[in-house]
Write a protein that holds these residues in place. Sequence first.
Motif, PDB file in Angstrom:
ATOM      1  N   ASP A 150       0.837  -1.207   0.000  1.00 34.09           N
ATOM      2  CA  ASP A 150       0.000   0.000   0.000  1.00 34.09           C
ATOM      3  C   ASP A 150       0.872   1.257   0.000  1.00 34.09           C
ATOM      4  N   ARG A 151       1.899   1.249   0.824  1.00 34.73           N
ATOM      5  CA  ARG A 151       2.793   2.406   0.897  1.00 34.73           C
ATOM      6  C   ARG A 151       3.497   2.627  -0.444  1.00 34.73           C
ATOM      7  N   GLN A 152       3.934   1.553  -1.065  1.00 31.52           N
ATOM      8  CA  GLN A 152       4.605   1.666  -2.362  1.00 31.52           C
ATOM      9  C   GLN A 152       3.654   2.263  -3.397  1.00 31.52           C
ATOM     10  N   ALA A 153       2.436   1.770  -3.438  1.00 26.69           N
ATOM     11  CA  ALA A 153       1.443   2.284  -4.394  1.00 26.69           C
ATOM     12  C   ALA A 153       1.116   3.748  -4.122  1.00 26.69           C
ATOM     13  N   ALA A 154       1.106   4.154  -2.867  1.00 27.76           N
ATOM     14  CA  ALA A 154       0.743   5.521  -2.491  1.00 27.76           C
ATOM     15  C   ALA A 154       1.837   6.532  -2.794  1.00 27.76           C
ATOM     16  N   ARG A 155       3.027   6.074  -3.079  1.00 26.06           N
ATOM     17  CA  ARG A 155       4.127   7.004  -3.377  1.00 26.06           C
ATOM     18  C   ARG A 155       3.812   7.913  -4.558  1.00 26.06           C
ATOM     19  N   ALA A 156       2.989   7.438  -5.474  1.00 28.83           N
ATOM     20  CA  ALA A 156       2.658   8.214  -6.671  1.00 28.83           C
ATOM     21  C   ALA A 156       1.584   9.267  -6.411  1.00 28.83           C
ATOM     22  N   LEU A 157       0.986   9.260  -5.229  1.00 27.45           N
ATOM     23  CA  LEU A 157      -0.109  10.183  -4.921  1.00 27.45           C
ATOM     24  C   LEU A 157       0.417  11.483  -4.339  1.00 27.45           C
ATOM     25  N   SER A 158      -0.243  12.563  -4.689  1.00 33.46           N
ATOM     26  CA  SER A 158       0.123  13.850  -4.096  1.00 33.46           C
ATOM     27  C   SER A 158      -0.955  14.250  -3.094  1.00 33.46           C
ATOM     28  N   GLY A 159      -0.613  15.166  -2.227  1.00 36.57           N
ATOM     29  CA  GLY A 159      -1.545  15.579  -1.185  1.00 36.57           C
ATOM     30  C   GLY A 159      -1.539  14.581  -0.047  1.00 36.57           C
ATOM     31  N   TRP A 160      -2.428  14.801   0.904  1.00 35.62           N
ATOM     32  CA  TRP A 160      -2.519  13.900   2.044  1.00 35.62           C
ATOM     33  C   TRP A 160      -2.984  12.526   1.604  1.00 35.62           C
ATOM     34  N   VAL A 161      -2.369  11.499   2.161  1.00 29.69           N
ATOM     35  CA  VAL A 161      -2.799  10.112   1.973  1.00 29.69           C
ATOM     36  C   VAL A 161      -3.064   9.562   3.365  1.00 29.69           C
ATOM     37  N   PHE A 162      -4.312   9.203   3.628  1.00 22.39           N
ATOM     38  CA  PHE A 162      -4.716   8.737   4.948  1.00 22.39           C
ATOM     39  C   PHE A 162      -4.793   7.214   4.959  1.00 22.39           C
ATOM     40  N   PHE A 163      -4.105   6.610   5.909  1.00 26.21           N
ATOM     41  CA  PHE A 163      -4.053   5.162   6.054  1.00 26.21           C
ATOM     42  C   PHE A 163      -4.893   4.733   7.253  1.00 26.21           C
ATOM     43  N   ASP A 164      -5.855   3.852   7.016  1.00 21.81           N
ATOM     44  CA  ASP A 164      -6.636   3.244   8.097  1.00 21.81           C
ATOM     45  C   ASP A 164      -5.804   2.071   8.603  1.00 21.81           C
ATOM     46  N   ARG A 165      -5.079   2.302   9.657  1.00 27.49           N
ATOM     47  CA  ARG A 165      -4.067   1.393  10.195  1.00 27.49           C
ATOM     48  C   ARG A 165      -2.872   1.363   9.249  1.00 27.49           C
ATOM     49  N   GLY A 166      -1.783   0.794   9.719  1.00 33.31           N
ATOM     50  CA  GLY A 166      -0.586   0.793   8.898  1.00 33.31           C
ATOM     51  C   GLY A 166       0.465  -0.134   9.446  1.00 33.31           C
ATOM     52  N   LEU A 167       1.695   0.150   9.093  1.00 38.13           N
ATOM     53  CA  LEU A 167       2.811  -0.716   9.439  1.00 38.13           C
ATOM     54  C   LEU A 167       3.004  -0.824  10.946  1.00 38.13           C
ATOM     55  N   ILE A 168       2.799   0.270  11.661  1.00 38.49           N
ATOM     56  CA  ILE A 168       2.957   0.229  13.119  1.00 38.49           C
ATOM     57  C   ILE A 168       1.967  -0.765  13.725  1.00 38.49           C
ATOM     58  N   ASP A 169       0.732  -0.711  13.269  1.00 38.84           N
ATOM     59  CA  ASP A 169      -0.302  -1.612  13.782  1.00 38.84           C
ATOM     60  C   ASP A 169       0.071  -3.076  13.519  1.00 38.84           C
ATOM     61  N   ALA A 170       0.455  -3.370  12.265  1.00 39.96           N
ATOM     62  CA  ALA A 170       0.757  -4.751  11.881  1.00 39.96           C
ATOM     63  C   ALA A 170       2.020  -5.266  12.577  1.00 39.96           C
ATOM     64  N   ALA A 171       3.067  -4.452  12.597  1.00 42.25           N
ATOM     65  CA  ALA A 171       4.324  -4.889  13.215  1.00 42.25           C
ATOM     66  C   ALA A 171       4.184  -5.044  14.723  1.00 42.25           C
ATOM     67  N   SER A 172       3.410  -4.171  15.367  1.00 38.56           N
ATOM     68  CA  SER A 172       3.232  -4.315  16.818  1.00 38.56           C
ATOM     69  C   SER A 172       2.407  -5.553  17.134  1.00 38.56           C
ATOM     70  N   ALA A 173       1.471  -5.901  16.252  1.00 40.26           N
ATOM     71  CA  ALA A 173       0.696  -7.135  16.442  1.00 40.26           C
ATOM     72  C   ALA A 173       1.605  -8.360  16.306  1.00 40.26           C
ATOM     73  N   LEU A 174       2.484  -8.343  15.312  1.00 39.75           N
ATOM     74  CA  LEU A 174       3.414  -9.461  15.142  1.00 39.75           C
ATOM     75  C   LEU A 174       4.336  -9.571  16.360  1.00 39.75           C
ATOM     76  N   ASP A 175       4.848  -8.448  16.831  1.00 38.71           N
ATOM     77  CA  ASP A 175       5.684  -8.456  18.034  1.00 38.71           C
ATOM     78  C   ASP A 175       4.942  -9.066  19.216  1.00 38.71           C
ATOM     79  N   ALA A 176       3.670  -8.702  19.363  1.00 38.78           N
ATOM     80  CA  ALA A 176       2.878  -9.165  20.508  1.00 38.78           C
ATOM     81  C   ALA A 176       2.668 -10.669  20.491  1.00 38.78           C
ATOM     82  N   VAL A 177       2.516 -11.261  19.308  1.00 40.75           N
ATOM     83  CA  VAL A 177       2.231 -12.705  19.257  1.00 40.75           C
ATOM     84  C   VAL A 177       3.468 -13.571  19.082  1.00 40.75           C
ATOM     85  N   THR A 178       4.585 -12.986  18.611  1.00 42.59           N
ATOM     86  CA  THR A 178       5.764 -13.818  18.348  1.00 42.59           C
ATOM     87  C   THR A 178       7.011 -13.370  19.111  1.00 42.59           C
ATOM     88  N   GLY A 179       7.015 -12.121  19.580  1.00 44.39           N
ATOM     89  CA  GLY A 179       8.226 -11.592  20.194  1.00 44.39           C
ATOM     90  C   GLY A 179       9.235 -11.092  19.175  1.00 44.39           C
TER      91      GLY A 179
END
Length: 180
Positions: A69-98
């Motif tokens: 999603d981030r790669q695809a959004a690089r071509a966009l100008s102006g604000w790009v709003f993400f409903d959740r993102g890498l922080i959410d996914a990576a923190s979830a992985l950390d929580a379940v696997t360490g």
Amino acid sequence: MHDNFVLLSGCSGGGKSTLLAELRARGHHVVEEPGRRIVCEELAGDQKALPWVDPAAFARRAIEMTLADRQAARALSGWVFFDRGLIDAASALDAVTGDDALKRLCAAHRYHRRVFMAPPWPEIYVTDGERQHEFEASLVEYQRLATAIPALGYEAVTLPKTSAIARADFVLSTLSCGTI
């Protein structure tokens, strides 16, 4: 770093998707939540990476989807709003696997310095086919993110518990009247 990539994070069922719809209606670019997209795909497929079946596989898929999603959004100008993102996914992985995916991935893929946090809002929280966890699990998730986001050097901005229109006004005002 992409200063125009704005992350909406926080509590599940806290109104992020509704806010995103309002921002889209105002002409801004939006990226839908990876988790809901993954659940829809998995329910139509082999169902092996559902969050209630294999949370680690789900989080890994969310990381992959977020990076795409981030790669695809690089071509966009102006604000790009993400409903959740890498922080959410990576923190979830950390929580379940360490796994230390959070610091490793998030240092290389930054968002705007302000991350908007949807606070726990039990009055609007509902479960559905894609969100099957109870409100208490959302509170745990929120606490994990409320700790991770500032630790990664972001300013966590709590969204007011108000209408989507007022929330969108708040976000755009906080981002300096909607200009980059």
